[in-house]
Design a protein around this motif. Structure first.
Motif, PDB file in Angstrom:
ATOM      1  N   LEU A  19       4.947 -18.697 -31.338  1.00 23.48           N
ATOM      2  CA  LEU A  19       3.945 -19.176 -30.523  1.00 23.48           C
ATOM      3  C   LEU A  19       3.357 -20.296 -30.960  1.00 23.48           C
ATOM      4  O   LEU A  19       3.192 -20.552 -32.344  1.00 23.48           O
ATOM      5  N   ASP A  20       3.289 -21.209 -30.206  1.00 25.66           N
ATOM      6  CA  ASP A  20       2.927 -22.590 -30.742  1.00 25.66           C
ATOM      7  C   ASP A  20       1.252 -22.626 -30.875  1.00 25.66           C
ATOM      8  O   ASP A  20       0.674 -22.295 -29.877  1.00 25.66           O
ATOM      9  N   GLU A  21       0.901 -23.020 -32.063  1.00 25.81           N
ATOM     10  CA  GLU A  21      -0.520 -23.125 -32.077  1.00 25.81           C
ATOM     11  C   GLU A  21      -0.818 -24.505 -32.616  1.00 25.81           C
ATOM     12  O   GLU A  21      -2.022 -24.648 -33.343  1.00 25.81           O
ATOM     13  N   SER A  22      -0.133 -25.588 -32.504  1.00 26.14           N
ATOM     14  CA  SER A  22      -0.578 -26.924 -32.712  1.00 26.14           C
ATOM     15  C   SER A  22      -1.836 -27.299 -32.184  1.00 26.14           C
ATOM     16  O   SER A  22      -2.127 -27.016 -31.031  1.00 26.14           O
ATOM     17  N   LYS A  23      -2.343 -28.508 -32.807  1.00 25.62           N
ATOM     18  CA  LYS A  23      -3.417 -29.029 -32.426  1.00 25.62           C
ATOM     19  C   LYS A  23      -3.378 -30.631 -32.306  1.00 25.62           C
ATOM     20  O   LYS A  23      -2.623 -31.158 -32.890  1.00 25.62           O
ATOM     21  N   GLY A  24      -4.096 -31.085 -31.303  1.00 28.38           N
ATOM     22  CA  GLY A  24      -3.972 -32.423 -30.895  1.00 28.38           C
ATOM     23  C   GLY A  24      -3.455 -32.607 -29.736  1.00 28.38           C
ATOM     24  O   GLY A  24      -3.003 -31.780 -28.934  1.00 28.38           O
ATOM     25  N   GLU A  25      -3.190 -34.011 -29.199  1.00 26.68           N
ATOM     26  CA  GLU A  25      -2.607 -34.370 -28.334  1.00 26.68           C
ATOM     27  C   GLU A  25      -1.014 -34.422 -28.461  1.00 26.68           C
ATOM     28  O   GLU A  25      -0.515 -35.339 -29.154  1.00 26.68           O
ATOM     29  N   ILE A  26      -0.226 -33.636 -27.568  1.00 25.72           N
ATOM     30  CA  ILE A  26       1.249 -33.287 -27.977  1.00 25.72           C
ATOM     31  C   ILE A  26       1.817 -33.820 -26.690  1.00 25.72           C
ATOM     32  O   ILE A  26       1.676 -33.312 -25.676  1.00 25.72           O
ATOM     33  N   THR A  27       2.860 -34.407 -26.826  1.00 26.52           N
ATOM     34  CA  THR A  27       3.545 -34.812 -25.691  1.00 26.52           C
ATOM     35  C   THR A  27       5.279 -34.131 -25.923  1.00 26.52           C
ATOM     36  O   THR A  27       5.965 -34.296 -24.600  1.00 26.52           O
ATOM     37  N   SER A  28       5.721 -33.941 -27.141  1.00 28.01           N
ATOM     38  CA  SER A  28       6.931 -33.180 -27.103  1.00 28.01           C
ATOM     39  C   SER A  28       6.898 -32.372 -28.229  1.00 28.01           C
ATOM     40  O   SER A  28       6.096 -32.506 -29.326  1.00 28.01           O
TER      41      SER A  28
END
Length: 360
Positions: free
Chosen positions: A301-310
């Protein structure tokens, strides 16, 4: 005609009270999320709380004096404001209590003490939770106390301040919850009993879905998560005369005086996400669950934060994926280093977990 007029006035007053009461019941409040690198230190200092927006403050305007001793707030007599916070990943509720009182009453050793009375129902189960409110009226009072009182919701009589006594009475059969590692408190004040002045109380507690008299061995902490709601209420009990056993006011957040023993009368508080100003510009993060150990099947499960393009997953076995939340089957048993890389307008970020993912 006179009787009809009185009837209409009475009916109008009843409707006004009805609508006001229902409006009060619908009130809800917010619990501020502290960033994980800015957890408030319990030292009686308010500096850690300066980041909390004013919209989180709950002041005297939200309380009413339900004993009939005061018609309105008089800030020269008593003024209180409260902030509530939490930290993602910790089952703790943090409180900052700030109060001015023209007469601080705290010289006695018993219950007669200026008090911040707090109730917490971490899973919003509701219902009575003190011995005399037990639905089985035939039950022995001490049996009700040990099996029921404070078990599914808790009441803290917090002494403001505590002098020569514990910082709080846990009104129930589980006094162990007022000690570390389940709670902590600190005061800051410079007045003596009978004097006026400002008090700062900073504390945290652990809410419990089950807290028995036998201690933490069988206890179940309330799980705190973003956007979850918990039930809270409190009252400020103001004494102004050490020789008078009666208090000078009972300022209640709930519309029901008996909220102190029935969690159904508490109000809804939402555990808020981070305020936008505390968002990281870019931060890779992820979690996983082994959904089938026999077939070595793992959900990520991706729990990354911020503006992500790839983004790109490296599962540690020579395979990768660009899916946001992939399910991966490992061909071989073993311990794996899994890496998630994300990119966006603010750069790149990586989160690696070494040997967290183990399949057999």
């Amino acid at each position: 005609m006179k009787n009809k007029t009185q009837l209409f006035l009475t009916a109008g007053l009843f409707l006004l009270i009805f609508f006001m009461t229902n409006a009060q019941e619908s009130r809800s409040f917010k619990i501020f999320q502290f960033p994980k690198d800015q957890i408030p230190r319990i030292d009686g200092n308010t500096n850690d709380w300066q980041m909390v927006p004013e919209s989180y403050i709950i002041g005297m305007d939200q309380l009413w004096e339900d004993s009939g001793k005061h018609e309105k707030v008089d800030s020269t007599n008593l003024y209180v404001q409260v902030k509530v916070g939490w930290v993602k990943g910790l089952n703790r509720l943090y409180f900052l209590y700030e109060a001015y009182d023209d007469y601080w009453d705290f010289s006695l050793s018993g219950l007669h003490n200026d008090t911040f009375e707090l109730i917490v129902d971490g899973d919003q189960s509701g219902g009575p939770f003190i011995d005399r409110f037990h639905p089985n009226k035939q039950l022995d009072s001490l049996d009700a106390f040990f099996s029921f009182h404070g078990v599914h919701a808790q009441n803290y009589h917090i002494f403001t301040p505590a002098q020569g006594k514990d910082w709080t009475l846990v009104w129930g059969s589980q006094p162990w919850i007022k000690e570390l590692p389940f709670s902590n408190a600190a005061y800051n004040y410079d007045f003596q009993p009978g004097e006026s002045g400002k008090l700062t109380l900073e504390f945290w507690i652990t809410p419990f879905d089950y807290a028995g008299h036998e201690g933490p061995v069988r206890a179940v902490e309330s799980i705190l998560e973003e956007n979850k709601k918990v039930s809270l209420s409190w009252a400020v009990i103001d004494y102004d005369n050490v020789n008078n056993p009666s208090n000078n006011g009972f300022w209640n957040l709930s519309k029901e005086h008996t909220m102190y023993g029935d969690a159904s009368y508490a109000l809804s508080f939402k555990l808020m996400p981070l305020e936008p100003e505390f968002y990281p510009k870019l931060e890779a993060d992820w979690s996983f669950e082994i959904i089938d150990m026999k077939n070595r099947e793992v959900a990520f499960l991706d729990e990354s934060k911020g503006e992500i393009t790839s983004l790109e997953w490296d599962f540690g076995d020579g395979t990768t994926s660009n899916k946001k939340n992939p399910i991966h089957i490992y061909k071989e048993r073993g311990k794996y280093i899994v890496v998630l890389k994300v990119s966006g307008p603010f750069g790149n970020s990586r989160r690696s977990k070494v040997w967290d993912v183990v399949v057999k």
